[in-house]
Design a protein around this motif. Structure first.
Motif, PDB file in Angstrom:
ATOM      1  N   ASN A   1       0.762  -1.088   0.102  1.00 20.06           N
ATOM      2  CA  ASN A   1       0.050   0.051   0.132  1.00 20.06           C
ATOM      3  C   ASN A   1       0.866   1.172   0.063  1.00 20.06           C
ATOM      4  O   ASN A   1       0.606   2.411  -0.608  1.00 20.06           O
ATOM      5  CB  ASN A   1      -0.905  -0.022   1.234  1.00 20.06           C
ATOM      6  CG  ASN A   1      -1.905  -1.260   1.066  1.00 20.06           C
ATOM      7  OD1 ASN A   1      -2.149  -1.756  -0.025  1.00 20.06           O
ATOM      8  ND2 ASN A   1      -2.491  -1.594   2.260  1.00 20.06           N
TER       9      ASN A   1
ATOM     10  N   TYR B   1       3.635   1.772  -1.397  1.00 21.18           N
ATOM     11  CA  TYR B   1       4.033   2.140  -2.958  1.00 21.18           C
ATOM     12  C   TYR B   1       2.866   2.810  -3.662  1.00 21.18           C
ATOM     13  O   TYR B   1       3.041   3.921  -4.324  1.00 21.18           O
ATOM     14  CB  TYR B   1       4.480   1.034  -3.635  1.00 21.18           C
ATOM     15  CG  TYR B   1       4.806   1.065  -5.169  1.00 21.18           C
ATOM     16  CD1 TYR B   1       5.948   1.853  -5.659  1.00 21.18           C
ATOM     17  CD2 TYR B   1       4.077   0.534  -5.954  1.00 21.18           C
ATOM     18  CE1 TYR B   1       6.208   2.089  -7.018  1.00 21.18           C
ATOM     19  CE2 TYR B   1       4.006   0.865  -7.482  1.00 21.18           C
ATOM     20  CZ  TYR B   1       5.252   1.538  -7.880  1.00 21.18           C
ATOM     21  OH  TYR B   1       5.362   1.713  -9.010  1.00 21.18           O
ATOM     22  N   LEU B   2       1.698   2.056  -3.666  1.00 21.92           N
ATOM     23  CA  LEU B   2       0.610   2.426  -4.325  1.00 21.92           C
ATOM     24  C   LEU B   2      -0.041   3.731  -3.834  1.00 21.92           C
ATOM     25  O   LEU B   2      -0.139   4.744  -4.815  1.00 21.92           O
ATOM     26  CB  LEU B   2      -0.542   1.409  -4.250  1.00 21.92           C
ATOM     27  CG  LEU B   2      -0.389   0.105  -4.921  1.00 21.92           C
ATOM     28  CD1 LEU B   2      -1.270  -0.889  -4.585  1.00 21.92           C
ATOM     29  CD2 LEU B   2      -0.460   0.413  -6.508  1.00 21.92           C
ATOM     30  N   THR B   3       0.187   4.163  -2.724  1.00 23.05           N
ATOM     31  CA  THR B   3      -0.281   5.571  -2.122  1.00 23.05           C
ATOM     32  C   THR B   3       0.843   6.565  -2.396  1.00 23.05           C
ATOM     33  O   THR B   3       0.196   7.887  -2.702  1.00 23.05           O
ATOM     34  CB  THR B   3      -0.636   5.363  -0.849  1.00 23.05           C
ATOM     35  OG1 THR B   3       0.285   4.899   0.161  1.00 23.05           O
ATOM     36  CG2 THR B   3      -1.966   4.306  -0.483  1.00 23.05           C
TER      37      THR B   3
ATOM     38  N   VAL C   1       3.967   5.890  -6.383  1.00 15.64           N
ATOM     39  CA  VAL C   1       3.608   5.386  -7.847  1.00 15.64           C
ATOM     40  C   VAL C   1       3.659   6.688  -8.538  1.00 15.64           C
ATOM     41  O   VAL C   1       3.069   7.942  -7.915  1.00 15.64           O
ATOM     42  CB  VAL C   1       2.348   4.767  -7.778  1.00 15.64           C
ATOM     43  CG1 VAL C   1       1.016   5.602  -7.603  1.00 15.64           C
ATOM     44  CG2 VAL C   1       2.194   4.181  -9.263  1.00 15.64           C
TER      45      VAL C   1
ATOM     46  N   VAL D   1      -0.795   7.160 -12.734  1.00 14.69           N
ATOM     47  CA  VAL D   1      -1.928   7.162 -12.141  1.00 14.69           C
ATOM     48  C   VAL D   1      -3.091   7.749 -13.111  1.00 14.69           C
ATOM     49  O   VAL D   1      -4.363   7.290 -13.278  1.00 14.69           O
ATOM     50  CB  VAL D   1      -1.960   7.868 -10.902  1.00 14.69           C
ATOM     51  CG1 VAL D   1      -3.587   7.975 -10.569  1.00 14.69           C
ATOM     52  CG2 VAL D   1      -1.332   7.038  -9.685  1.00 14.69           C
TER      53      VAL D   1
ATOM     54  N   VAL E   1      -4.389   1.250 -11.991  1.00 15.78           N
ATOM     55  CA  VAL E   1      -3.301   1.866 -11.189  1.00 15.78           C
ATOM     56  C   VAL E   1      -4.043   2.767 -10.097  1.00 15.78           C
ATOM     57  O   VAL E   1      -3.930   2.724  -9.029  1.00 15.78           O
ATOM     58  CB  VAL E   1      -1.897   2.552 -11.654  1.00 15.78           C
ATOM     59  CG1 VAL E   1      -1.196   3.337 -10.740  1.00 15.78           C
ATOM     60  CG2 VAL E   1      -1.216   1.460 -12.431  1.00 15.78           C
ATOM     61  N   LYS E   2      -4.871   3.754 -10.757  1.00 16.42           N
ATOM     62  CA  LYS E   2      -5.747   4.571 -10.289  1.00 16.42           C
ATOM     63  C   LYS E   2      -6.480   4.112  -9.092  1.00 16.42           C
ATOM     64  O   LYS E   2      -6.706   4.284  -7.996  1.00 16.42           O
ATOM     65  CB  LYS E   2      -6.453   5.471 -11.254  1.00 16.42           C
ATOM     66  CG  LYS E   2      -7.226   6.777 -10.465  1.00 16.42           C
ATOM     67  CD  LYS E   2      -7.872   7.256 -11.437  1.00 16.42           C
ATOM     68  CE  LYS E   2      -8.899   8.640 -10.811  1.00 16.42           C
ATOM     69  NZ  LYS E   2      -9.755   9.448 -11.510  1.00 16.42           N
TER      70      LYS E   2
ATOM     71  N   GLN F   1      -4.525   2.478  -6.291  1.00 16.59           N
ATOM     72  CA  GLN F   1      -4.129   3.556  -5.305  1.00 16.59           C
ATOM     73  C   GLN F   1      -5.316   4.010  -4.363  1.00 16.59           C
ATOM     74  O   GLN F   1      -5.033   4.018  -3.219  1.00 16.59           O
ATOM     75  CB  GLN F   1      -3.786   4.820  -5.985  1.00 16.59           C
ATOM     76  CG  GLN F   1      -3.231   5.755  -5.215  1.00 16.59           C
ATOM     77  CD  GLN F   1      -2.773   7.166  -6.031  1.00 16.59           C
ATOM     78  OE1 GLN F   1      -3.666   7.667  -6.848  1.00 16.59           O
ATOM     79  NE2 GLN F   1      -1.754   7.391  -5.942  1.00 16.59           N
TER      80      GLN F   1
ATOM     81  N   ALA G   1      -5.199   3.398  -0.428  1.00 16.52           N
ATOM     82  CA  ALA G   1      -5.211   4.597   0.519  1.00 16.52           C
ATOM     83  C   ALA G   1      -6.465   4.632   1.525  1.00 16.52           C
ATOM     84  O   ALA G   1      -6.447   4.738   2.839  1.00 16.52           O
ATOM     85  CB  ALA G   1      -5.313   5.876  -0.388  1.00 16.52           C
TER      86      ALA G   1
ATOM     87  N   THR H   1     -10.042   9.716   0.636  1.00 16.78           N
ATOM     88  CA  THR H   1      -9.713   9.101  -0.284  1.00 16.78           C
ATOM     89  C   THR H   1     -11.052   7.811  -0.463  1.00 16.78           C
ATOM     90  O   THR H   1     -11.354   7.304  -1.574  1.00 16.78           O
ATOM     91  CB  THR H   1      -8.567   8.003   0.030  1.00 16.78           C
ATOM     92  OG1 THR H   1      -8.482   7.638   1.391  1.00 16.78           O
ATOM     93  CG2 THR H   1      -7.260   8.961  -0.294  1.00 16.78           C
TER      94      THR H   1
END
Length: 992
Positions: free
Chosen positions: A670, A672-674, A677, A682, A688-689, A692, A696, A710
């Motif tokens: 999480n 990395y994704l929040t 990235v 995104v 990916v969006k 994310q 989040a 979020t």
């Protein structure tokens, strides 16, 4: 005839044959009537049923003045009932085969224990410590019968039993069956613990060289008449039915063989003991004849045991069967002896064709695994099978034709040897000779090499089977046919030798190409095929070879035909192996393809690297990932690298992006994704969006509501995906109509794509979050009647500005599919089970709803042995369970569930109890009621209706001391908890 005898006969004949108002066991208590009943041709009830009735009556517990349950009394009536049961068994000559077929394990255990008691076996004495030779014959025989039954029961319990199809659920019957099952399991547990002692007792019995006696009806009558009888014990234990020593040894050997055979599954050496006992049994039956035995032995089963023991012990004696010899040879790798056995059997034809084929298949499989030395053995076994088939009038199979594509002198020599040894010309029938002659004749016609033809035509067998005219005609045919191969042609050095017909060889090579998953072999086959013809596109050979269009356009643009075919086929086969989870071969195929395209196409090289990344994700998720082991750091780095890749003009598959984002979510990347990235990624990649926003939201779940911005963003994205795009269209009549498009183009992806992505998630928190979002979206609908409950549902907005734009039917379908998928990931998540139950409740499927409500409670309370947490069985859940029971007409269950609420709903409970048309067990459920007010109302209600029996049941339930209102609160709560547990367990048995 004496006067006394005549009086007795007249008195007996004057008695009625059927009891008008008494039960059978009471009627048969009268003197002499049991024997009279047993002598009938077809007694009704049958003898074994009488045993059950007698022992059930004798073992009924009693109730004292304080209503306390006591063990069965040791009075004269019960002793006589036990004696009657023993007399019926004596009438059946104590045949365990008959008794075991008709009596359950608990009943037969009781019967044999009574036999031990009446035969003066001291209670509490271990049988293994008793010297059988010093005991009276009937006592020793009773011990033998009990221990024989013990090991027979152990053996029988190891066999699979086909479950009877259950009827309609009835609580009383189910409880009775469960009690009997538990009792049987307890007895089996004791018997298995004593198995070693029982085996020693029976081994000791084999050393007895004297006849024994078993009780008959007469000896049992003598026991009953003795005045000194105490609990059936007597000194008269030397009379009875005589059983010879050899008959005893026969039965004991068979039973010991069976138990040794069963134990041999964990100890191979024990099979030798089993074999010894079974062959000894066989000898005794052959010596005395099976008709002389008082006890029967299934000779077909005995023969099967003997054959199995012969195979498992790798017997090398003269009596070993061909099956055991072949088994031993295959196990030890002595394949030449297998050929020898097959060759000898060609004359007797004792081995079935199916068995021969199975051995050949096993040899082919071992040869394909890399054992080249087996090629010759496969050919020889195949020749033996083929000649056997010919003699039996069957056709020559394709395996022989394939193995004979390249004949040589050695193969022809062996074939002629097999043919010569498979037929005895002096004794063979004309039909058999014609079959062999036709086979040899067709074999000559199929050979191109005249030297090989001459070897066959000059052989002694061929000369004897074919007449002079037939041989001359065959020679003329051989001379006239035109050669299909020019001997001056330069031989082609290739992967496959080319036979006579090129078209046949192309078909065979294409068949090999379809089946092969070895990259080197695929390459060699394609080289051969392109060497034979340049007009074919071999990537089209199989319609199953599918490559995504985004790749196909690039691959089919390769100019070199061989390279194009090879790249296409390697990728198609690799993708197919991925689909069927054959990851080992997929990796080999992709690695070969990567090595090939690296030489000439950077674009295809990146494509293969992407596919190998996807393959590594699949491999980890199906292997180490199943047990929770985190992926290696380099795999996570490659996933991130793929998402951040910015190489132009590279064909990309959507599924790789889906799997990469799902992979990061499933392994809680999480951070990395929040945070890490790249922003352009995104904005350009919808997965990916979405990943994310999910990461989040999950990350902020423990925080306060103000920090859940979020969650609102994720809500808006999903609402937009589930929205419909409206268009207005003017019809022919001038009216304007509204058209709704299910798959909206307003969102970042289609709903079907979203659902496909969500079904790749396995992380419980992520699944719970997205599930709660869709549940909330389902609940905001204005016309919704029954809300669905979910965890974390409060984080989502409670309204939507434009309700008409949301396709709520699609939302409902998505909720159903998501919760069904989630339960395949974890079927014991009680929050997901509650959602599934609420869905069934909202769609009026009340029985299914109850199933999942009960399952949710069961998984979080150790099947109700602990208290169900209050956040699982909330008042809303209990009320829905009450409504389900009410609509299923189970009104007593409704009244009981009303007690589960924080405030007992007496109004609903009383109304339910007033219903007389109830589909549940009604008064059988009163023991689960702990609220005295409800029990008092039941007493009043039954008194008003004149239902005396049911009123007594309710009064008995009220009278239990643990429900006394003066008891401490802890005692009352414990009583309620105990009844809750039993009721919910009973409900679970009905609805699971």
């Amino acid at each position: 005839m004496s006067a006394e005898a005549a009086d007795r006969e007249a008195a007996t004949s004057s008695r009625p044959c059927t009891p008008p108002q008494t039960s059978w066991f009471e009627f048969l208590l009268e003197e002499g009537l049991l024997e009279q009943h047993l002598q009938k041709p077809s007694p009704d009830p049958p003898p074994v049923q009488l045993i059950v009735q007698f022992l059930e009556q004798a073992s009924k517990p009693s109730v004292n003045e304080q209503n306390q349950v006591q063990p069965p009394p040791d009075n004269k009536r019960n002793r006589i009932l036990k004696l009657l049961a023993l007399k019926v068994a004596a009438h059946l000559k104590w045949d365990l085969d008959v008794l075991e077929k008709s009596l359950s394990v608990p009943v037969l255990n009781m019967l044999l224990n009574e036999l031990l008691c009446i035969s003066k076996v001291p209670p509490g004495t271990k049988h293994v410590d008793v010297d059988l030779s010093s005991l009276p014959p009937t006592t020793a025989m009773a011990i033998l019968l009990y221990n024989r039954w013990a090991i027979r029961t152990i053996v029988q319990s190891s066999f699979p039993v086909k479950q009877a199809k259950p009827g309609p659920p009835q609580l009383n019957v189910m409880n009775q069956m469960q009690q009997e099952k538990e009792l049987t399991e307890n007895i089996l547990k004791v018997l298995k613990e004593q198995a070693a002692d029982s085996i020693l007792v029976l081994e000791g019995a084999l050393k007895l060289n004297k006849d024994l006696y078993v009780h008959t009806i007469r000896t049992l009558d003598l026991l009953a008449m003795e005045p000194g009888m105490v609990n059936g014990e007597t000194e008269s234990s030397t009379a009875g039915l005589k059983i010879s020593a050899e008959e005893i040894q026969c039965q004991v050997c068979y039973d010991l063989g069976a138990i040794y055979f069963q134990q041999g599954s964990t100890n191979a050496a024990v099979h030798e003991n089993a074999k010894e006992k079974f062959f000894r049994t066989k000898e005794l039956i052959a010596k005395n004849g099976s008709s002389s035995l008082h006890f029967t032995i299934d000779e077909e089963r005995l023969a099967g045991y003997c054959q199995a023991c012969g195979i498992l012990t790798s017997s090398s004696d003269q009596q070993a069967t061909p099956y055991s010899q072949i088994h031993s040879c295959m196990k030890s790798g002595n394949y030449q002896d297998v050929v020898k056995i097959f060759l000898e059997d060609n004359l007797t034809l004792s081995l079935p064709v199916q068995f021969r084929q199975s051995v050949l298949r096993e040899l082919f499989q071992k040869a394909q695994q890399g054992n080249d030395a087996l090629d010759e053995v496969c050919f020889k076994v195949c020749v033996c099978n083929t000649v056997c088939n010919v003699l039996q009038g069957q056709t020559v199979d394709i395996q022989f034709c394939q193995l004979f594509l390249k004949p040589n002198k050695e193969k022809i020599d062996f074939l002629l040897e097999v043919c010569s040894r498979s037929i005895n010309l002096e004794d063979a029938s004309e039909a058999l000779k014609r079959k062999m002659a036709a086979f040899l004749k067709n074999l000559c016609l199929g050979l191109e090499d005249l030297q090989l033809v001459f070897m066959i035509s000059s052989h002694e067998l061929f000369i004897k089977l074919l007449k002079d005219d037939e041989r001359k005609l065959l020679v003329d045919q051989m001379r006239k046919r035109s050669p299909r191969i020019n001997p001056c042609t330069k031989p082609v050095t290739s992967f496959y030798d080319i036979p006579a017909s090129a078209s046949v060889n192309i078909g065979q090579l294409e068949h090999q190409l379809i089946l092969s998953v070895d990259p080197w072999r695929i390459r060699q086959i394609l080289i051969e095929l392109h060497g034979m013809t340049s007009e074919r596109q071999f990537w089209t050979v199989s319609s199953k070879w599918e490559v995504p269009n985004v790749y196909g356009n690039v691959i089919l643009g390769i100019k070199d035909n061989l390279t194009r075919d090879l790249v296409y086929i390697l990728m198609a086969k690799g993708l197919h192996c991925c689909a069927i989870k054959d990851f080992v071969h997929a990796k080999q195929l992709f690695a070969a393809c990567l090595e090939l395209v690296t030489e000439f196409s950077p674009k295809l090289r990146q494509v293969m690297l992407n596919e190998m990344l996807l393959l590594d994700i699949y491999t980890h998720e199906a292997g180490a990932g199943v047990s929770g082991e985190r992926p290696p750091s380099d795999l996570i780095s490659r996933v991130r690298g793929y998402l951040e890749m910015r190489v132009p003009d590279i064909p990309l598959r959507q599924v790789i992006a889906e799997e990469c984002v799902a992979f990061l979510l499933n392994w809680r990347e999480n951070e990395y994704l929040t945070m890490q990235v790249p922003l352009p990624l995104v904005q350009t990649n919808p997965y990916v969006k979405l990943g994310q926003l999910l990461a989040a939201t999950c990350k902020e779940l423990p925080g306060p509501k103000e920090s859940r911005r979020t969650a609102k963003d994720l809500w808006e994205v999903v609402v937009q995906i589930c929205s419909v795009s409206n268009q207005h269209k003017r019809g022919n009549d001038g009216r304007v109509s509204l058209i709704k498009h299910r798959e909206s183009t307003l969102g970042i992806m289609y709903r079907s794509e979203l659902l496909s992505f969500l079904k790749k998630l396995r992380e419980p928190l992520v699944l719970t979050t997205i599930l709660s979002l869709f549940v909330k979206l389902h609940n905001v609908r204005e016309d919704i009647v029954n809300d669905i409950a979910a965890e974390h549902i409060s984080i989502w907005p409670s309204s939507i500005p434009n309700l008409q734009s949301v396709d709520f039917e699609a939302v409902a379908v998505t909720v159903k599919e998501l919760v069904s998928y989630a339960l395949t990931i974890n079927a014991n998540n009680h929050f997901w089970l509650i959602i599934q139950a609420d869905i069934y409740f909202a769609t009026n499927q009340y029985s299914a709803a109850l199933h999942y409500y009960l399952q949710a409670g069961a998984v979080c309370s150790d099947f109700f042995n602990k208290m169900v947490p209050p956040d699982v069985y909330t008042d809303q859940v209990i009320k829905r369970m009450i409504k389900c029971c009410s609509l299923l007409n189970c009104h007593t269950q409704v009244a009981i569930l009303c007690q589960f609420l924080r405030e007992v709903d007496y109004k609903t409970a009383f109304k339910a109890l007033q219903e007389q048309n109830s589909h549940d067990a009604m008064d059988s459920y009163y023991e689960y009621i702990w609220d005295v007010t409800i029990l008092e109302y039941l007493t009043y209600l039954h008194h008003k209706r004149g239902e005396t029996d049911k009123r007594q049941i309710a009064i008995k339930a009220i009278g239990q001391t643990e429900l006394n209102a003066s008891n401490p609160e802890e005692v009352l709560q414990l009583a309620a908890q105990r009844r809750k547990k039993k009721f919910l367990q009973a409900m679970a048995k009905l609805y699971f």
